[in-house]
Design an enzyme around this catalytic site. Sequence first.
Site, PDB file in Angstrom:
ATOM      1  N   LEU A 170      -5.609 -33.055  16.517  1.00 50.26           N
ATOM      2  CA  LEU A 170      -6.521 -31.693  16.582  1.00 50.26           C
ATOM      3  C   LEU A 170      -7.754 -32.095  15.869  1.00 50.26           C
ATOM      4  O   LEU A 170      -8.638 -31.372  16.234  1.00 50.26           O
ATOM      5  CB  LEU A 170      -5.691 -30.698  15.772  1.00 50.26           C
ATOM      6  CG  LEU A 170      -4.881 -29.933  16.779  1.00 50.26           C
ATOM      7  CD1 LEU A 170      -3.536 -30.772  17.523  1.00 50.26           C
ATOM      8  CD2 LEU A 170      -4.043 -28.780  15.957  1.00 50.26           C
ATOM      9  N   LEU A 199       8.452 -30.255   2.071  1.00 51.45           N
ATOM     10  CA  LEU A 199       9.452 -30.086   2.819  1.00 51.45           C
ATOM     11  C   LEU A 199       9.623 -28.726   2.878  1.00 51.45           C
ATOM     12  O   LEU A 199      10.005 -27.962   4.248  1.00 51.45           O
ATOM     13  CB  LEU A 199      10.894 -30.766   2.580  1.00 51.45           C
ATOM     14  CG  LEU A 199      12.042 -30.415   3.374  1.00 51.45           C
ATOM     15  CD1 LEU A 199      11.923 -30.951   4.769  1.00 51.45           C
ATOM     16  CD2 LEU A 199      13.505 -31.045   2.948  1.00 51.45           C
ATOM     17  N   TYR A 223     -11.520 -33.553  15.664  1.00 53.48           N
ATOM     18  CA  TYR A 223     -12.473 -33.941  16.541  1.00 53.48           C
ATOM     19  C   TYR A 223     -13.695 -34.587  16.001  1.00 53.48           C
ATOM     20  O   TYR A 223     -14.546 -34.972  16.673  1.00 53.48           O
ATOM     21  CB  TYR A 223     -12.717 -32.992  17.704  1.00 53.48           C
ATOM     22  CG  TYR A 223     -12.947 -31.710  16.991  1.00 53.48           C
ATOM     23  CD1 TYR A 223     -14.576 -31.425  16.903  1.00 53.48           C
ATOM     24  CD2 TYR A 223     -12.298 -30.578  16.766  1.00 53.48           C
ATOM     25  CE1 TYR A 223     -14.914 -30.256  16.433  1.00 53.48           C
ATOM     26  CE2 TYR A 223     -12.768 -29.375  16.322  1.00 53.48           C
ATOM     27  CZ  TYR A 223     -14.078 -29.334  16.042  1.00 53.48           C
ATOM     28  OH  TYR A 223     -14.678 -28.093  15.453  1.00 53.48           O
ATOM     29  N   ARG A 234       7.463 -26.150   3.038  1.00 52.07           N
ATOM     30  CA  ARG A 234       6.848 -25.736   4.113  1.00 52.07           C
ATOM     31  C   ARG A 234       7.177 -25.905   5.515  1.00 52.07           C
ATOM     32  O   ARG A 234       7.077 -24.927   6.397  1.00 52.07           O
ATOM     33  CB  ARG A 234       5.230 -26.149   3.811  1.00 52.07           C
ATOM     34  CG  ARG A 234       4.701 -25.623   2.565  1.00 52.07           C
ATOM     35  CD  ARG A 234       3.153 -25.676   2.723  1.00 52.07           C
ATOM     36  NE  ARG A 234       2.562 -25.137   3.661  1.00 52.07           N
ATOM     37  CZ  ARG A 234       1.166 -24.927   3.780  1.00 52.07           C
ATOM     38  NH1 ARG A 234       0.077 -26.017   3.239  1.00 52.07           N
ATOM     39  NH2 ARG A 234       0.613 -23.957   4.945  1.00 52.07           N
ATOM     40  N   LYS A 246      -8.383 -15.575   9.217  1.00 51.74           N
ATOM     41  CA  LYS A 246      -7.336 -15.196  10.342  1.00 51.74           C
ATOM     42  C   LYS A 246      -6.272 -14.372  10.279  1.00 51.74           C
ATOM     43  O   LYS A 246      -5.753 -13.742  10.847  1.00 51.74           O
ATOM     44  CB  LYS A 246      -6.931 -16.669  11.123  1.00 51.74           C
ATOM     45  CG  LYS A 246      -7.959 -17.473  11.778  1.00 51.74           C
ATOM     46  CD  LYS A 246      -7.304 -18.936  12.285  1.00 51.74           C
ATOM     47  CE  LYS A 246      -8.396 -19.599  13.170  1.00 51.74           C
ATOM     48  NZ  LYS A 246      -7.688 -20.722  13.788  1.00 51.74           N
ATOM     49  N   ASP A 300      -5.347 -20.493  20.086  1.00 54.66           N
ATOM     50  CA  ASP A 300      -5.099 -21.882  19.618  1.00 54.66           C
ATOM     51  C   ASP A 300      -3.982 -22.528  20.315  1.00 54.66           C
ATOM     52  O   ASP A 300      -4.264 -23.610  20.990  1.00 54.66           O
ATOM     53  CB  ASP A 300      -5.107 -22.067  18.148  1.00 54.66           C
ATOM     54  CG  ASP A 300      -6.292 -21.494  17.531  1.00 54.66           C
ATOM     55  OD1 ASP A 300      -7.444 -21.813  17.847  1.00 54.66           O
ATOM     56  OD2 ASP A 300      -6.184 -21.237  16.200  1.00 54.66           O
ATOM     57  N   GLY A 324       0.661 -26.407   8.643  1.00 57.26           N
ATOM     58  CA  GLY A 324      -0.250 -25.201   8.319  1.00 57.26           C
ATOM     59  C   GLY A 324      -0.370 -24.215   9.599  1.00 57.26           C
ATOM     60  O   GLY A 324       0.529 -24.124  10.442  1.00 57.26           O
ATOM     61  N   GLY A 325      -1.599 -23.597   9.462  1.00 59.00           N
ATOM     62  CA  GLY A 325      -1.881 -22.588  10.488  1.00 59.00           C
ATOM     63  C   GLY A 325      -1.974 -23.369  11.932  1.00 59.00           C
ATOM     64  O   GLY A 325      -1.383 -22.905  12.969  1.00 59.00           O
ATOM     65  N   ALA A 326      -2.522 -24.742  11.891  1.00 60.41           N
ATOM     66  CA  ALA A 326      -2.741 -25.292  13.318  1.00 60.41           C
ATOM     67  C   ALA A 326      -1.295 -25.682  13.811  1.00 60.41           C
ATOM     68  O   ALA A 326      -1.075 -25.499  15.160  1.00 60.41           O
ATOM     69  CB  ALA A 326      -3.722 -26.305  13.207  1.00 60.41           C
ATOM     70  N   THR A 338     -12.449 -17.278  12.310  1.00 58.56           N
ATOM     71  CA  THR A 338     -12.141 -18.659  11.886  1.00 58.56           C
ATOM     72  C   THR A 338     -11.823 -18.581  10.150  1.00 58.56           C
ATOM     73  O   THR A 338     -11.729 -17.371   9.761  1.00 58.56           O
ATOM     74  CB  THR A 338     -13.129 -19.707  12.150  1.00 58.56           C
ATOM     75  OG1 THR A 338     -12.438 -20.853  11.810  1.00 58.56           O
ATOM     76  CG2 THR A 338     -14.542 -19.416  11.642  1.00 58.56           C
TER      77      THR A 338
END
Length: 280
Positions: free
Chosen positions: A219, A157, A221, A159, A69, A105, A132-134, A65
């Site tokens: 995403l 923008l 939680y 990214r 990663k 993921d 981002g990564g998610a 994590t």
Amino acid sequence: MADATKKAFVTGHPVKHSRSPKIHGHWLAKHGIDGSYQAIDIEPQDFAEFLKALQANGYQGGNVTIPHKEAAFALVARRDQAAQEIGAVNTLWFEDGTLWGGNTDGHGFAANLDDHAPGWAGKGPAVVLGAGGASRAVIHALKERGVADIRIVNRTLARAQELRDRFGAGVSAHGMEATNELLADAGLLVNTTALGMHGNEGLSADPAWLPDHAIVTDLVYVPLETPLLAAARARQLKTVDGLGMLLNQAVPGFEHWFGVRPRVTAELRALIVADLAPKP
């Protein structure tokens, strides 16, 4: 025999907040497996050495994590297709002595929607908040499921444009000012940003602009019902919280390390929901 115990781990920095030991511990007990799964805090400068010693230390593999990663992606010998496309590794395992890296993921994201909103992939365009990564894992999953119109919205923008260029056909990049217009015909709204987390309670987008058939998923939680999901539910839209993604992304790793494919059940969900509750 003690030396037959199969061992796996989750590593990050910090990692003490991880629910993974609870998830995998539940499955180990459920299946009567002589195994262990522990959280190991490794600082970035020590991560490469940690990976080199995995087999010598008796590990079948483990989870990776934040912030490791991308380092794991660079250090493994082989990668699965999901890791290759996402550019990050969250699951490690050995095949014939070779260290593999995968990314589960996207699988977790899609499986969560399959469980709670069957048919979601055919609902129409998807709007993805964040770059981002998610977001990369979500876009990979959407493309895998045949969603042909994926709209990335991000405060910066450039990214979003990087992800558009990475994933190609069917993916477009937009600034925040375009959000409402993009929601007007969307079938799925996905929040991959930290907005909505405890202590960061803003609304990432206004579900009032969505059509009645749209599905909204977050995403985040903690809390289980974010301001975005609460606003969508108030509009009587279908909502899916982010906990199922966490639970489902754990399934492939457990199968790699312990040889059994576990199931995400109501019992497991209840166990983790109880753990998320604020401690007195």
